[in-house]
Enzyme design. Structure first.
Site, PDB file in Angstrom:
ATOM      1  CG  ASP A  22     -11.435   9.749 -12.135  1.00 49.73           C
ATOM      2  OD1 ASP A  22     -12.275   9.564 -12.712  1.00 49.73           O
ATOM      3  OD2 ASP A  22     -10.223   8.694 -12.093  1.00 49.73           O
ATOM      4  CB  ILE A  23      -8.854   9.379  -7.172  1.00 49.84           C
ATOM      5  CG1 ILE A  23      -8.397   8.844  -6.004  1.00 49.84           C
ATOM      6  CG2 ILE A  23      -9.738   7.890  -7.296  1.00 49.84           C
ATOM      7  CD1 ILE A  23      -8.831   8.398  -4.611  1.00 49.84           C
ATOM      8  CG  ASN A  44     -19.611   6.013 -18.393  1.00 51.22           C
ATOM      9  OD1 ASN A  44     -19.379   6.153 -19.688  1.00 51.22           O
ATOM     10  ND2 ASN A  44     -18.415   6.181 -17.640  1.00 51.22           N
ATOM     11  CD  GLU A 103     -15.536   2.861 -11.617  1.00 50.40           C
ATOM     12  OE1 GLU A 103     -14.894   3.698 -10.677  1.00 50.40           O
ATOM     13  OE2 GLU A 103     -15.234   2.325 -12.636  1.00 50.40           O
ATOM     14  CB  VAL A 104     -19.666   7.648  -8.789  1.00 48.63           C
ATOM     15  CG1 VAL A 104     -20.249   8.733  -7.418  1.00 48.63           C
ATOM     16  CG2 VAL A 104     -18.255   7.181  -8.297  1.00 48.63           C
ATOM     17  CG  HIS A 116     -18.791  11.467 -13.001  1.00 49.24           C
ATOM     18  ND1 HIS A 116     -19.949  10.644 -12.491  1.00 49.24           N
ATOM     19  CD2 HIS A 116     -18.594  10.721 -13.575  1.00 49.24           C
ATOM     20  CE1 HIS A 116     -19.656   9.698 -12.653  1.00 49.24           C
ATOM     21  NE2 HIS A 116     -18.630   9.251 -13.278  1.00 49.24           N
ATOM     22  CG  MET A 117     -18.451  15.966 -18.966  1.00 50.16           C
ATOM     23  SD  MET A 117     -18.490  18.201 -19.384  1.00 50.16           S
ATOM     24  CE  MET A 117     -20.436  18.346 -19.409  1.00 50.16           C
ATOM     25  CG  HIS A 118     -15.396  10.646 -17.202  1.00 49.56           C
ATOM     26  ND1 HIS A 118     -14.274  10.599 -16.195  1.00 49.56           N
ATOM     27  CD2 HIS A 118     -16.306   9.893 -17.034  1.00 49.56           C
ATOM     28  CE1 HIS A 118     -15.468   9.276 -16.187  1.00 49.56           C
ATOM     29  NE2 HIS A 118     -16.040   8.945 -15.271  1.00 49.56           N
TER      30      HIS A 118
HETATM   31  P1  AMP Z   1     -17.941   6.661 -14.543  1.00 56.46           P
HETATM   32  O1  AMP Z   1     -17.411   4.988 -14.117  1.00 56.46           O
HETATM   33  O2  AMP Z   1     -18.381   7.401 -14.777  1.00 56.46           O
HETATM   34  O3  AMP Z   1     -18.870   6.344 -12.788  1.00 56.46           O
HETATM   35  O4  AMP Z   1     -16.146   7.353 -12.758  1.00 56.46           O
HETATM   36  C1  AMP Z   1     -16.013   7.420 -12.195  1.00 56.46           C
HETATM   37  C2  AMP Z   1     -15.091   8.083 -12.219  1.00 56.46           C
HETATM   38  O5  AMP Z   1     -14.464   8.306 -10.674  1.00 56.46           O
HETATM   39  C3  AMP Z   1     -13.329   6.734 -11.811  1.00 56.46           C
HETATM   40  O6  AMP Z   1     -12.864   7.477 -13.224  1.00 56.46           O
HETATM   41  C4  AMP Z   1     -13.181   6.715 -10.838  1.00 56.46           C
HETATM   42  O7  AMP Z   1     -11.558   6.854 -11.545  1.00 56.46           O
HETATM   43  C5  AMP Z   1     -13.539   8.203 -10.232  1.00 56.46           C
HETATM   44  N1  AMP Z   1     -12.956   8.508  -8.748  1.00 56.46           N
HETATM   45  C6  AMP Z   1     -13.649   7.137  -7.364  1.00 56.46           C
HETATM   46  N2  AMP Z   1     -13.679   8.268  -6.748  1.00 56.46           N
HETATM   47  C7  AMP Z   1     -13.086   9.239  -6.866  1.00 56.46           C
HETATM   48  C8  AMP Z   1     -12.641   9.450  -5.490  1.00 56.46           C
HETATM   49  N3  AMP Z   1     -12.645  10.013  -4.184  1.00 56.46           N
HETATM   50  N4  AMP Z   1     -11.941  10.878  -6.132  1.00 56.46           N
HETATM   51  C9  AMP Z   1     -11.661  11.473  -7.590  1.00 56.46           C
HETATM   52  N5  AMP Z   1     -12.206  10.712  -8.271  1.00 56.46           N
HETATM   53  C10 AMP Z   1     -12.640   9.738  -8.287  1.00 56.46           C
END
Ligand code: AMP
Length: 116
Positions: free
Chosen positions: A29-30, A86, A94-95, A99-101
């Site tokens: 994660d960035i 999420n 957000e994205v 995705h699984m954290h």
């Molecule tokens: P979510 O809130 O579950 O959608 O998490 C999105 C995650 O993606 C956040 O923790 C961000 O820090 C991460 N993220 C967004 N853009 C990038 C990227 N280019 N590379 C790695 N992680 C990212």
């Protein structure tokens, strides 16, 4: 809609990839919120958990197998870790590429920051 995560899976934009095969990609994660913070995504574009179908069952199960492998490789299998997904606004997604954290490397505390 193509997201930044689809581009990472395709190799079109850079990321710190820790694992990739034909079904999933895992990368750092960035903006990490724990010492270890990895995102595991299906290579196929699935926007949210609400878009999952039975055809995705094998890929989603594979994400857990990959999470376990990464946790072992990074030395947190014994100490423990959290897997978190999420879905949409109330969860703060957000994205819009499922995705699984994978979070670990310290005691993570209670699951939610706030209680009702
Ligand atoms: P979510 O809130 O579950 O959608 O998490 C999105 C995650 O993606 C956040 O923790 C961000 O820090 C991460 N993220 C967004 N853009 C990038 C990227 N280019 N590379 C790695 N992680 C990212």
């Amino acid at each position: 809609m193509t997201t930044i995560f689809s581009k990472i899976a395709a190799g079109d934009i850079p990321a710190d990839i820790v694992f990739q095969d034909d079904r999933v990609t895992a990368f750092k994660d960035i903006n990490p919120i724990a010492p270890i913070h990895i995102l595991i995504i299906p290579n196929k574009e699935i926007p949210t958990v609400d878009d999952v179908t039975e055809a995705d069952e094998q890929t989603l199960g594979h994400m857990f197998v990959v999470a376990r492998k990464i946790a072992r490789d990074l030395g947190i299998a014994e100490s423990g870790y959290r897997l978190l997904v999420n879905c949409r606004d109330d969860a703060g997604q957000e994205v819009y590429h499922l995705h699984m954290h994978l979070l670990g490397g310290r005691s993570l505390g209670p699951m939610l920051a706030h209680r009702d």
